[in-house]
Design a protein around this motif. Structure first.
Motif, PDB file in Angstrom:
ATOM      1  N   THR A  42      47.822 -28.283  94.369  1.00 49.93           N
ATOM      2  CA  THR A  42      47.359 -27.487  95.504  1.00 49.93           C
ATOM      3  C   THR A  42      45.903 -27.083  95.312  1.00 49.93           C
ATOM      4  OG1 THR A  42      49.598 -26.626  95.669  1.00 49.93           O
ATOM      5  CG2 THR A  42      47.915 -25.429  96.889  1.00 49.93           C
TER       6      THR A  42
ATOM      7  N   ASN B   7      68.163 -18.929  91.545  1.00 53.86           N
ATOM      8  CA  ASN B   7      67.200 -19.869  90.980  1.00 53.86           C
ATOM      9  C   ASN B   7      66.087 -19.104  90.262  1.00 53.86           C
ATOM     10  OD1 ASN B   7      64.266 -21.307  92.152  1.00 53.86           O
ATOM     11  ND2 ASN B   7      65.486 -22.368  90.616  1.00 53.86           N
ATOM     12  N   HIS B   8      65.887 -19.439  89.010  1.00 56.07           N
ATOM     13  CA  HIS B   8      64.796 -18.839  88.242  1.00 56.07           C
ATOM     14  C   HIS B   8      64.389 -19.889  87.219  1.00 56.07           C
ATOM     15  CE1 HIS B   8      62.459 -15.327  87.215  1.00 56.07           C
ATOM     16  NE2 HIS B   8      62.769 -15.471  85.933  1.00 56.07           N
TER      17      HIS B   8
ATOM     18  N   ALA C 170      57.807 -14.589  97.270  1.00 60.40           N
ATOM     19  CA  ALA C 170      56.654 -14.599  96.364  1.00 60.40           C
ATOM     20  C   ALA C 170      56.521 -13.236  95.694  1.00 60.40           C
ATOM     21  CB  ALA C 170      55.397 -14.960  97.133  1.00 60.40           C
TER      22      ALA C 170
HETATM   23  N1  SAM Z   1      58.421 -15.914  92.814  1.00 59.75           N
HETATM   24  C1  SAM Z   1      59.648 -16.332  92.298  1.00 59.75           C
HETATM   25  C2  SAM Z   1      59.548 -16.915  90.903  1.00 59.75           C
HETATM   26  O1  SAM Z   1      58.521 -17.416  90.537  1.00 59.75           O
HETATM   27  O2  SAM Z   1      60.544 -16.837  90.179  1.00 59.75           O
HETATM   28  C3  SAM Z   1      60.374 -17.336  93.187  1.00 59.75           C
HETATM   29  C4  SAM Z   1      59.595 -18.383  93.943  1.00 59.75           C
HETATM   30  S1  SAM Z   1      58.695 -19.588  92.986  1.00 59.75           S
HETATM   31  C5  SAM Z   1      57.745 -20.386  94.202  1.00 59.75           C
HETATM   32  C6  SAM Z   1      59.956 -20.736  92.478  1.00 59.75           C
HETATM   33  C7  SAM Z   1      59.537 -21.911  91.648  1.00 59.75           C
HETATM   34  O3  SAM Z   1      58.846 -22.869  92.445  1.00 59.75           O
HETATM   35  C8  SAM Z   1      58.595 -21.676  90.494  1.00 59.75           C
HETATM   36  O4  SAM Z   1      59.230 -21.155  89.376  1.00 59.75           O
HETATM   37  C9  SAM Z   1      58.091 -23.099  90.212  1.00 59.75           C
HETATM   38  O5  SAM Z   1      58.906 -23.726  89.252  1.00 59.75           O
HETATM   39  C10 SAM Z   1      58.201 -23.780  91.580  1.00 59.75           C
HETATM   40  N2  SAM Z   1      56.872 -24.108  92.128  1.00 59.75           N
HETATM   41  C11 SAM Z   1      55.955 -23.230  92.581  1.00 59.75           C
HETATM   42  N3  SAM Z   1      54.829 -23.866  92.970  1.00 59.75           N
HETATM   43  C12 SAM Z   1      55.029 -25.186  92.741  1.00 59.75           C
HETATM   44  C13 SAM Z   1      54.226 -26.353  92.919  1.00 59.75           C
HETATM   45  N4  SAM Z   1      52.988 -26.282  93.371  1.00 59.75           N
HETATM   46  N5  SAM Z   1      54.751 -27.546  92.588  1.00 59.75           N
HETATM   47  C14 SAM Z   1      56.020 -27.631  92.103  1.00 59.75           C
HETATM   48  N6  SAM Z   1      56.813 -26.558  91.914  1.00 59.75           N
HETATM   49  C15 SAM Z   1      56.338 -25.344  92.221  1.00 59.75           C
END
Ligand code: SAM
Ligand code: DTB
Ligand code: SF4
Length: 321
Positions: free
Chosen positions: A225, A149-150, A98
């Protein structure tokens, strides 16, 4: 390859679903004839307290979601989780943090060690750590990283309703650095955030027009959420997910398409339609980063009923693109 305009995408996306799915299915069968589903396992190596304001995310410090902040996991904790993932049948291990971006220093060095440790277990390694510099991308590659992954998350037009703390071009630039470091790319977005069909087409356009098409395209369904601004958004019709996946399969015939977050809210029938339409990769194990995912045994049963099986270590079907 010729860049596609929105009308090119529309001609496919707007077709009657039955003919769209049927074409996607034929292309999928031709490119991936073995009925294999690639399985990755996901571990949150650093949870919560993120400075970004992504309106969908349980880990943003801007919202009260009940997710508590933790520090970076130790190497032992990560190795234990990776071994468990391997035992379950995952052949790729993805570590998520995060962070807005990864900062140079002790934590970056520790992440490189985690990457090497997982790679030494004969698992493919993926990380998602936020924005990266070119040097960091190259160091991660040397440490043994296979995929980064991005996500671009959505269309450029809808993006600033969803995230304000970093721009769409920030994301594209990170992806460019990842590519220049010779890492494989996993990118995609989230469906069900209130986007229009036009946004879905424009999101697809961004992905398929990248200089090199991503090896892995990740399609998440919003996990709504409590505490986030998107907690009450209307749920997406699963057939809209199928339509999006089928369009991507036609336009990116050789990429892996990951049916990612949100599968707990999809019926077996909906997931089956996604597999028919071109999805060929999932996350395995009962937890994503912070949200639930189907149990392993449920997924085993689902695959068996669909006539599919998990690909084994070193049996990934990813093509050279
Ligand atoms: N913090 C980094 C970033 O944002 O690049 C990596 C982790 S982030 C949790 C990775 C991805 O998870 C986000 O870009 C988003 O597409 C996906 N994600 C986050 N929360 C989500 C949710 N509530 N439902 C679906 N996908 C989610
Ligand atoms: C991606 O596209 N989906 C995964 C992975 N990349 C890192 C993340 C999904 C996160 C879902 C919300 C959560 O569990 O916190
Ligand atoms: Fe932070 Fe990533 Fe969540 Fe955005 S998606 S708030 S950057 S953890």
């Amino acid at each position: 390859m010729k860049k596609l305009n929105i009308e090119d995408i529309e001609k496919i996306f707007k077709r009657p679903l039955i003919s769209l799915v049927s074409e996607a299915c034929s292309i999928h069968q031709k490119e991936f004839p073995h009925g294999k589903i690639q399985a990755s396992s996901l571990l949150s190596i650093k949870t919560g307290g993120c400075p970004e304001n992504c309106t969908y995310c349980p880990q943003s410090a801007h919202y009260n979601t009940g997710v508590s902040k933790s520090s970076l996991l130790t190497k032992d904790e990560v190795i234990q989780a990776a071994l468990k993932a391997k035992e379950m049948g995952a052949n790729r291990f993805c570590m998520g943090a995060a962070w807005r971006e990864i900062r140079d220093g002790v934590e970056f060095d520790q992440v490189c060690e985690l990457v090497s440790a997982v790679s030494n277990l004969n698992l493919e390694v993926c990380c998602t750590l936020g924005m990266l510099t070119g040097t960091q991308a190259r160091k991660l590659k040397s440490a043994g990283l296979d995929f980064y992954n991005h996500n671009i998350d959505t269309s450029p037009e809808f993006y600033d309703k969803i995230v304000q703390t970093r721009t769409y071009s920030d994301r594209l630039e990170t992806l460019l650095r990842v590519r220049q470091a010779n890492l494989k790319i996993c990118t995609g977005g989230i469906l069900g955030m209130g986007e229009s069909d036009h946004d879905r087409m424009s999101f697809i356009q961004q992905i398929v027009n990248m200089e090199t098409i991503p090896e892995s395209i990740t399609i998440n369904m919003l996990v709504r959420t409590k505490g986030t601004p998107l907690e009450n958004v209307a749920p997406i019709d699963p057939l809209d997910i199928v339509r999006t996946i089928a369009t991507i399969r036609i336009l990116a015939p050789r990429s892996m398409i990951r049916l990612s977050a949100g599968r707990t809210s999809l019926s077996s029938e909906a997931q089956f339609l996604c597999f028919i339409s071109g999805a060929n990769s999932i996350f395995l194990g009962d937890k994503l980063l912070t949200s639930p995912n189907p149990d392993f045994s449920e997924d085993q049963q689902l695959l068996e009923k669909c006539g599919l099986s998990f690909s084994q270590v070193n049996e990934n079907e990813s093509h050279d693109l």
